[in-house]
Enzyme design. Structure first.
Site, PDB file in Angstrom:
ATOM      1  CG  ASN A 209      -0.232  -0.134   2.514  1.00 33.55           C
ATOM      2  OD1 ASN A 209       0.520   0.752   2.923  1.00 33.55           O
ATOM      3  ND2 ASN A 209      -0.433  -1.266   3.204  1.00 33.55           N
ATOM      4  CE  LYS A 288       9.378 -11.874 -14.349  1.00 32.70           C
ATOM      5  NZ  LYS A 288      10.332 -11.155 -15.211  1.00 32.70           N
TER       6      LYS A 288
END
Length: 399
Positions: A209, A288
């Site tokens: 955030n 990944k």
């Protein structure tokens, strides 16, 4: 309050040096043990002998003049001081300190000290307003330096404006008031959380955030300045931790939960400003993730509610939460206060760009469980933090 305090007075080269002589006298009259360090430029205005006669202590001017072969002078002075006062603090000395320059006795001592440092600027009004000086002052403030604002009036250069060294008696009074404040929480242990958390999706991606951690770091600084023993548990930020604060770095909500609960039992006050993720990926890829055709769906699961846990396990602790909202701020804040069993909550509207995430400014509402509300108008987060600490102190004393 200064009786018996060891005060290291740093004197740099401006016309206001003559006031530093009177300041030395006022400090000694208040009971302080004063030692003076002078720059070469300061000696152009007043001789070291003057300060020696008033302080009744040797005056230090040369890094390489070791008065006691058994000790390194600038390290010994740095360790000796209970507080350091720079008066007058010229634009030059402020710039040196802010950039880590240590090229004389005063600057080397300042780099070595762990004591509280007070800065009393004195310079021409235009110099005081120069962007470089302003930036250097902000840098020192972020490190926890404290400032004694210069006064307005007639300056030696002929200008009229802000830049006069504050009067000696006022400086002593401010130091006494601050010394009294720093003893308020000398027996308190304070835990503060700050910053965001990161919830990993794979080795290169995560959910997080916009929290910068600035409010939490400012509160840690303010609590430390109030005399408390402070533990700061912080998510990833770019901020420099406050001096004399135990800082523990974490990344995920689980790590935050582990460290908070580990220290919780021994704390007197907990201020939870961290923006901990409510959700995280249900599974973490070990490699990944490769780009695929079409949309990506990520299943999320709840993280543990740290504040709710603290409220349910509260004993003697005074528990303060934060609520960053974008609408119905008071309504959501009151519900959170009750649901999480908090003693107080600090509410702020992060939809506003001037006080939202990553801003240096804030404007908050302090709300207690007995229904009292105190609005704190827009100000720097450092000043907001000081006011929050004082409101918490009031609630503790009331009980």
């Amino acid at each position: 309050m200064l009786n018996g305090k060891k005060v290291l007075l740093g004197v740099s080269g401006g016309i206001a040096v003559y006031k530093a002589v009177a300041l030395t006298s006022k400090l000694t009259q208040a009971g302080a043990d004063v030692k003076v360090v002078m720059t070469d430029h300061a000696k152009e205005f007043v001789t070291p002998l003057t300060f020696q006669a008033i302080s009744r202590n040797p005056v230090y001017t040369d890094t390489f003049d070791e008065k006691n072969p058994a000790k390194i002078a600038h390290i010994d002075l740095a360790d000796w001081a209970d507080l350091v006062l720079l008066a007058p603090a010229t634009a030059n000395i402020i710039g040196k300190i802010a950039n880590g320059i240590a090229d004389d006795m005063l600057t080397t001592t300042l780099l070595a000290t762990q004591a509280s440092v007070y800065v009393a600027p004195a310079m021409n009004v235009h110099m005081y307003q120069h962007p470089a000086v302003i930036q250097n002052l902000h840098t020192l403030e972020s490190w926890g330096y404290r400032f004694i604002e210069p006064g307005d009036g007639y300056l030696a250069c002929g200008y009229i404006g802000k830049g006069r060294l504050e009067e000696p008696e006022n400086i002593v009074e401010l130091l006494e008031m601050d010394t009294n404040r720093t003893s308020q929480w000398k027996d308190k242990k304070v835990l503060i959380t700050a910053g965001p958390t990161r919830e990993a999706l794979d080795p290169v991606r995560f959910f997080t955030n916009y929290s910068s951690g600035k409010m939490g770091y400012a509160l840690a600084q303010a609590a430390m300045e109030n005399g408390a023993e402070v533990v700061l548990i912080t998510g990833p930020t770019t901020l420099t931790p406050p001096q004399n604060v135990t800082t523990i770095e974490v990344s995920s909500a689980d790590e935050m939960f582990e460290q908070v609960t580990k220290h919780y039992e021994n704390m007197d006050i907990i201020i939870k400003t961290a923006a901990v993720a409510d959700y995280r990926p249900a599974s973490r890829n070990n490699h990944k993730m490769k780009k695929q055709q079409g949309p990506l769906t990520v299943e999320m699961e709840r993280t543990r509610d740290i504040l709710h846990y603290l409220g349910q396990h509260k004993k003697k602790q005074f528990l303060v939460g934060f609520a960053a909202e974008t609408q119905d701020v008071k309504e959501y804040g009151r519900k959170k206060l009750e649901k999480k069993n908090l003693d107080a909550i600090v509410l702020n509207d992060v939809s506003r760009k001037d006080i939202g995430f990553d801003s240096d400014q804030n404007e908050v509402l302090f709300m207690t469980r007995d229904g009292k509300e105190q609005a704190i108008e827009q100000n720097s987060k450092r000043n907001i933090a000081k006011q929050i600490i004082q409101l918490i102190d009031y609630e503790l004393r009331k009980d």
